[in-house]
Design an enzyme around this catalytic site. Structure first.
Site, short mmCIF file in Angstrom:
data_model
loop_
_atom_site.label_atom_id
_atom_site.label_comp_id
_atom_site.label_asym_id
_atom_site.label_seq_id
_atom_site.Cartn_x
_atom_site.Cartn_y
_atom_site.Cartn_z
N SER A 156 -20.45 -5.60 45.50
CA SER A 156 -21.30 -5.03 46.55
C SER A 156 -22.75 -4.99 46.11
CB SER A 156 -20.91 -3.58 46.83
OG SER A 156 -19.58 -3.47 47.14
N HIS B 133 -18.23 -11.24 49.97
CA HIS B 133 -18.26 -9.76 50.04
C HIS B 133 -17.56 -9.26 51.31
CE1 HIS B 133 -20.76 -5.83 50.39
NE2 HIS B 133 -19.65 -5.63 49.70
N GLU C 51 -19.62 -11.41 53.89
CA GLU C 51 -20.89 -12.02 53.51
C GLU C 51 -20.62 -13.11 52.47
OE1 GLU C 51 -23.88 -8.20 54.04
OE2 GLU C 51 -22.88 -8.43 52.13
N ASN D 216 -25.62 -3.84 53.50
CA ASN D 216 -26.09 -2.66 52.76
C ASN D 216 -27.61 -2.58 52.70
OD1 ASN D 216 -23.61 -1.52 52.35
ND2 ASN D 216 -23.26 -2.58 50.41
#
Ligand code: NAD
Length: 533
Positions: free
Chosen positions: A148, A169, A181, A219
């Site tokens: 992450s 991801h 991702e 994120n």
């Protein structure tokens, strides 16, 4: 369909029936016939399940043999449940089970064309694992990391074949969060990312392509919501529950930012806020808050500890009821600033609410004075327009009143209580809830939406991903009611730009400087989704 009609945050999870149905994918020729998964925890088991359903034979390895068994049991239980509900054929389930294979040593993965690691989030552990795999696997095998927060480029730097490594991801829970991702490090072969993106589609997920940057897309794009909400509270504009109510009712988020932080827990969300901020060399747009640092230190983590921003009893947040609308004996006449946003709409609303509207060039001595700024606070507007601040109240008109489920009024430090009560009572007359907040450049919604749109715009400006992939990543990964760029388009890029310019004037904080992407598109009236030829 308007953005208000769209499913709000987290409601992107389709209803159970549809969710399960979409989890069952017809067995096909998988791009990778043999796949290794290293790390059989929360993420590894979900990735293994999807890879089997995509048609691969999957070897599951973990340094803890018990973790492999428990992961396999959990995935098998999911398939059995589907068979029990008649949503999966027994023969197909048997085939799935036969292709999910425990590996008693890393060497069992030698024939795999793809190995996805989902082990502990530590650079040294992941780098050591990839070095071992590189020796074990064939030269064309793809190595993928579910990290992450670690850099794919840095993970590849110690490898002989960094071109074979990419980020892959997934989000938790893997089968339900339908986005992945695909991240290219500086040396990653583009063909490796193409293959991973195709495999993600075979798994029933939407791949989005990201450059190797802190927080990747989801994120990174998620930094605006919580951090701006925390600034509002730290400035004393409103309390946690009021900010949550406003953003749910005015924008359509399923969870307010404080409810969301309580769900994810501060021991997860605060470190992410700090990590992205520091990795971007203290970029003010991502600045975390002392509020979460202190609450984390105090153990107020959220739902899982029974208390976060809310206190939980048997899993239910204890929220004080909202104060009702005051009763006002004599309603003053209302004068509306000629510079108000959506002025014609506001005048119509005042008429519908039965207000006595003054039409003179300035308010009479007893009039409630109404302003509707974009980005400016009420104090600044009263001073600039030479209005009596004691009688001046602001209303947030960024979002169309017809589509919002709540009205938001703001006072300034001089506003008299009788004027505040009169405005609160007037705007509550048709039963729509009203929140009255303290002065704020951009109220609540303008500030938070502008922060989200601005960060998303800068992600596009930096070329981290395409505008379309950004929208998919945010709607699927964060569950926002609309992608940030579509949200900006709906409210008007020029309006969002004006909010940011004026907030910068009010606060003098580079946090609010508009991204060139937004600035240029807002200035010449282009869609925020527009890409240059
Ligand atoms: N949990 C999430 O919400 C989430 C979301 C996206 C990405 N991630 C990332 O996915 C990865 C795994 O997270 P998780 O939540 O599944 O963790 P987890 O703790 O549930 O599982 C990790 C597993 O890896 C095993 N392991 C540790 N070191 C190992 C090694 N060297 N070789 C083999 N096995 C090893 C552990 O025994 C454990 O079973 C991390 O990189 C994490 O950052 C997690």
């Amino acid at each position: 369909m308007g953005w208000r009609d769209r499913p709000p945050i987290l409601a992107h999870r389709p209803p159970i029936r549809r969710r399960w149905r979409s989890a069952i994918i017809k067995v096909m020729n998988a791009i990778f016939s043999e796949v290794g998964i290293v790390g059989a925890g929360a993420m590894g088991r979900g990735i293994a399940q999807l890879a089997v359903q995509a048609g691969s034979t999957v070897w599951l390895f973990d340094t803890e043999p018990r973790a492999i068994a428990s992961a396999r049991d959990a995935v098998v239980a999911q398939w059995d449940k589907l068979v029990g509900k008649g949503r999966l054929d027994g023969a197909q389930a048997a085939d799935y089970k036969s292709r999910l294979r425990p590996a008693d040593a890393l060497a069992s993965l030698a024939a795999c064309g793809l190995v996805v690691e989902a082990i502990v989030e530590r650079q040294d552990a992941k780098a050591a694992l990839f070095s071992q795999l590189e020796v074990l696997l064939g030269p064309t095998a793809v190595l993928a990391s579910n990290t992450s927060s670690l850099s794919i480029t840095a993970l590849g730097a110690t490898l002989q074949r960094p071109q074979q490594l990419a980020g892959f991801h997934f989000f938790n829970p893997v089968p339900l969060m339908k986005v992945v991702e695909v991240i290219a490090g500086l040396k990653t072969d583009p063909g490796v990312c193409d293959a991973l993106a195709s495999f993600a589609r075979q798994m029933g997920h939407t791949p989005v392509r990201a450059q190797d940057t802190p927080g990747f897309i989801v994120n990174h794009a998620g930094r605006g919501y919580g951090t701006e909400a925390l600034r509002l509270v730290s400035e004393g504009v409103a309390d946690f529950a009021t900010v949550d109510r406003i953003l749910k009712d005015q924008v359509g988020f399923k969870l307010g930012p404080f409810e969301l932080m309580d769900l994810t827990a501060l021991d997860v969300s605060h470190p992410v806020m700090e990590s992205v901020y520091h990795q971007y060399y203290e970029e003010p747009r991502y600045r975390p808050s002392v509020i979460t640092a202190q609450r984390l230190a105090g153990g107020l983590l959220g739902r899982k500890t029974g208390e976060g921003f809310y206190r939980y009893e048997q899993g239910i947040a204890q929220v004080s009821p909202e104060p009702g609308a005051p009763v006002v004996d004599e309603m003053p006449p209302v004068w509306l600033s000629p510079r108000a946003a959506r002025r014609a709409e506001l005048l119509l609303l005042l008429k519908q609410l039965g207000a006595r509207i003054e039409t003179g060039p300035s308010p009479s001595p007893h009039a409630l004075t109404l302003v509707a700024p974009l980005g400016f606070d009420i104090t600044t507007v009263a001073a600039v327009e030479r209005l009596d601040p004691a009688r001046t109240i602001g209303i947030d008109m960024l979002v169309d009143d017809a589509t919002t489920k709540r009205r938001v009024l703001a006072t300034n430090p001089a506003t008299r209580a009788d004027m505040r009560q009169a405005a609160h009572a007037l705007f509550s007359r048709d039963g729509k809830p009203v929140s009255v907040i303290r002065d704020s450049g951009g109220f609540v919604t303008q500030r938070v939406v502008a922060a989200i749109v601005n960060i998303a715009s800068d992600i596009c400006q930096q070329g981290i991903c395409s505008p379309q992939d950004l929208e998919s990543a945010v709607t699927l990964g964060l569950g926002y009611p609309l992608g940030p760029l579509a949200m900006g388009n709906l409210l008007g890029p020029t309006n969002v730009l004006e909010v940011l310019f004026n907030m910068q004037t009010v606060y003098g904080d580079p946090r609010y400087r508009p991204s060139p992407w937004l600035r240029r598109r807002g200035a010449i009236g282009l869609s925020l989704l527009h890409q240059e030829d």
